[in-house]
Design an enzyme around this catalytic site. Structure first.
Site, PDB file in Angstrom:
ATOM      1  N   ASP A  15       5.809   2.135   6.913  1.00  0.00           N
ATOM      2  CA  ASP A  15       4.548   1.410   6.678  1.00  0.00           C
ATOM      3  C   ASP A  15       3.762   2.195   5.621  1.00  0.00           C
ATOM      4  O   ASP A  15       3.172   3.212   5.949  1.00  0.00           O
ATOM      5  CB  ASP A  15       3.788   1.327   8.005  1.00  0.00           C
ATOM      6  CG  ASP A  15       2.410   0.731   7.867  1.00  0.00           C
ATOM      7  OD1 ASP A  15       2.095   0.169   6.813  1.00  0.00           O
ATOM      8  OD2 ASP A  15       1.635   0.840   8.841  1.00  0.00           O
ATOM      9  N   ASP A  37       4.089  -5.997   3.443  1.00  0.00           N
ATOM     10  CA  ASP A  37       3.801  -4.901   4.368  1.00  0.00           C
ATOM     11  C   ASP A  37       4.766  -4.999   5.557  1.00  0.00           C
ATOM     12  O   ASP A  37       5.605  -5.905   5.593  1.00  0.00           O
ATOM     13  CB  ASP A  37       2.335  -5.020   4.843  1.00  0.00           C
ATOM     14  CG  ASP A  37       1.732  -3.691   5.266  1.00  0.00           C
ATOM     15  OD1 ASP A  37       2.484  -2.778   5.655  1.00  0.00           O
ATOM     16  OD2 ASP A  37       0.488  -3.572   5.225  1.00  0.00           O
ATOM     17  N   HIS A  95       3.497   3.267  13.011  1.00  0.00           N
ATOM     18  CA  HIS A  95       2.560   4.410  13.100  1.00  0.00           C
ATOM     19  C   HIS A  95       3.113   5.542  13.968  1.00  0.00           C
ATOM     20  O   HIS A  95       2.354   6.256  14.619  1.00  0.00           O
ATOM     21  CB  HIS A  95       1.161   3.984  13.555  1.00  0.00           C
ATOM     22  CG  HIS A  95       0.438   3.187  12.492  1.00  0.00           C
ATOM     23  ND1 HIS A  95      -0.891   2.856  12.563  1.00  0.00           N
ATOM     24  CD2 HIS A  95       0.873   2.672  11.317  1.00  0.00           C
ATOM     25  CE1 HIS A  95      -1.242   2.160  11.495  1.00  0.00           C
ATOM     26  NE2 HIS A  95      -0.173   2.029  10.723  1.00  0.00           N
ATOM     27  N   GLU A 139      -5.168   1.641   2.456  1.00  0.00           N
ATOM     28  CA  GLU A 139      -5.065   0.445   3.299  1.00  0.00           C
ATOM     29  C   GLU A 139      -5.322   0.794   4.753  1.00  0.00           C
ATOM     30  O   GLU A 139      -5.984   0.064   5.482  1.00  0.00           O
ATOM     31  CB  GLU A 139      -3.667  -0.185   3.141  1.00  0.00           C
ATOM     32  CG  GLU A 139      -3.517  -1.557   3.799  1.00  0.00           C
ATOM     33  CD  GLU A 139      -3.017  -1.512   5.238  1.00  0.00           C
ATOM     34  OE1 GLU A 139      -2.960  -2.569   5.877  1.00  0.00           O
ATOM     35  OE2 GLU A 139      -2.694  -0.421   5.745  1.00  0.00           O
ATOM     36  N   GLU A 140      -4.793   1.938   5.158  1.00  0.00           N
ATOM     37  CA  GLU A 140      -4.876   2.329   6.574  1.00  0.00           C
ATOM     38  C   GLU A 140      -6.310   2.622   7.015  1.00  0.00           C
ATOM     39  O   GLU A 140      -6.596   2.747   8.192  1.00  0.00           O
ATOM     40  CB  GLU A 140      -3.983   3.554   6.846  1.00  0.00           C
ATOM     41  CG  GLU A 140      -2.495   3.330   6.573  1.00  0.00           C
ATOM     42  CD  GLU A 140      -1.817   2.389   7.579  1.00  0.00           C
ATOM     43  OE1 GLU A 140      -2.472   1.954   8.536  1.00  0.00           O
ATOM     44  OE2 GLU A 140      -0.631   2.090   7.369  1.00  0.00           O
ATOM     45  N   HIS A 187       0.810  -1.226   0.000  1.00  0.00           N
ATOM     46  CA  HIS A 187       0.000   0.000   0.000  1.00  0.00           C
ATOM     47  C   HIS A 187       0.842   1.274   0.000  1.00  0.00           C
ATOM     48  O   HIS A 187       1.890   1.352   0.634  1.00  0.00           O
ATOM     49  CB  HIS A 187      -1.033  -0.012   1.130  1.00  0.00           C
ATOM     50  CG  HIS A 187      -0.500   0.052   2.532  1.00  0.00           C
ATOM     51  ND1 HIS A 187      -0.312   1.233   3.199  1.00  0.00           N
ATOM     52  CD2 HIS A 187      -0.148  -0.916   3.408  1.00  0.00           C
ATOM     53  CE1 HIS A 187       0.128   0.985   4.423  1.00  0.00           C
ATOM     54  NE2 HIS A 187       0.242  -0.311   4.580  1.00  0.00           N
TER      55      HIS A 187
END
Ligand SMILES: [Zn+2]
Length: 338
Positions: free
Chosen positions: A163, A217, A303, A194-195, A60
């Protein structure tokens, strides 16, 4: 590889705003593909022709971020999350908008740290009234974390948006080094949103109708002080995902992956991720179901603005994915479990 990761991680691209990342990827793979197109959501499809079965490999492009919900009389902005962002990790962090407007996050007076909710946070972009701030940003504008890519002593990389730009970089590297002929067709998908719940991969899988799905990922690790127990560490190789909260990886795909890693002496770790998902979660329940799996790159501080990976895991992920695509996958008839 380092240059590609730097370029991709530093690019602006919160969910729904993947344009810059998409353009960079198109540049990076120029002349190396048979067909390339985008769908209406913004997924980038990169095709290498070949006979059946059809493999879809997805990484992603989007990253977590924030969106502006309100501008007050003194020019402070209020925020809401885009994806899984913790308010506790934001105070003191810089945020950047698409056009480069930058600010720092801070918080209202609170008695206890646990009171720190989104409603207590604000972003200061250096303006002193609503008019000034309103000239620079609008309600609904997204911003991403603002940190440069760094190579640490010992070969680890640190950046925002590792990410999943590191996954995108792995795909780019593989696309650029695959042989002329492949035993089966492969569609690389650089997916959007995606998130927000694997949204891009869902429509991409529906469109391409793959026989097998693979996501690339990042995953969490259990190797930091008093971390949640997890059998994945930085520097011990990419993972063969067994499950996360979005997918139970298909035994046939896992078998292909483990056999490939062992045959080519690629170090790997088995991954059970107790929370979080990946594009394989959307791909495997597309149409009548698609046997799917995932390669993950172990990543610390997911994140946050300083997501950390080990360069050896990244390089092994490239080698692993390449070997997986050069390998002949079972035909769909052979794979009839019905
Ligand atoms: Zn991700």
């Amino acid at each position: 590889m380092e240059e590609t990761i730097k370029l991709l991680t530093e690019a602006f691209g919160p969910s729904g705003e993947e344009e810059t990342v998409r353009s960079l990827i198109k540049e990076l793979i120029k002349g190396k593909v048979d067909r390339i197109f985008e769908d209406d959501l913004g997924n980038l499809f990169v095709l290498r022709d070949g006979p059946s079965p059809k493999l879809m490999v997805s990484a992603h492009m989007d990253e977590i971020g924030i969106i502006v919900t309100h501008i007050d009389d003194n020019g402070f902005l209020r925020l809401a999350p885009v994806g899984g962002v913790s308010p506790h990790l934001l105070p003191g962090q810089r945020l950047r908008f698409r056009d480069g407007v930058t600010g720092t996050v801070y918080y209202e007076k609170i008695k206890e740290w646990k009171e720190l909710e989104w409603s207590k946070l604000y972003l200061d972009i250096g303006q002193s009234d609503a008019e000034g701030a309103g000239r620079m940003v609008s309600i609904g504008d997204p911003a991403c974390l603002d940190q440069p890519f760094k190579v640490l002593q010992g070969g680890r990389y640190m950046a925002k948006a590792m990410d999943d730009r590191v996954g995108c970089a792995v795909l780019v590297e593989v696309i650029n080094s695959l042989p002329e002929q492949l035993p089966q067709a492969v569609c690389f998908v650089f997916s959007v949103q995606e998130e927000l719940g694997l949204r891009g991969a869902r429509t991409a899988a529906y469109r391409y109708e793959p026989d097998y799905g693979l996501a690339v990922d990042v995953t969490l690790v259990g190797d930091t002080p008093k971390a949640q127990t997890m059998a994945v560490s930085l520097g011990r190789g990419p993972t063969v995902k067994v499950k996360d909260s979005s997918v139970f990886c298909h035994p046939l795909v896992r078998k292909q992956m483990i056999e490939t890693a062992e045959k080519h002496e690629i170090p790997y770790q088995l991954e059970v991720l107790e929370r979080g998902g990946t594009d394989a979660g959307a791909i495997h329940i597309s149409r009548e179901g698609v046997p799917s799996g995932a390669i993950s790159i172990p990543c610390r501080y997911v994140h946050t603005s300083s997501e950390m990976v080990d360069s050896s895991d990244v390089n092994y992920a490239v080698a692993f994915l390449k070997k997986l695509l050069i390998r002949q996958w079972p035909s769909v008839e052979e794979n009839n479990y019905g």
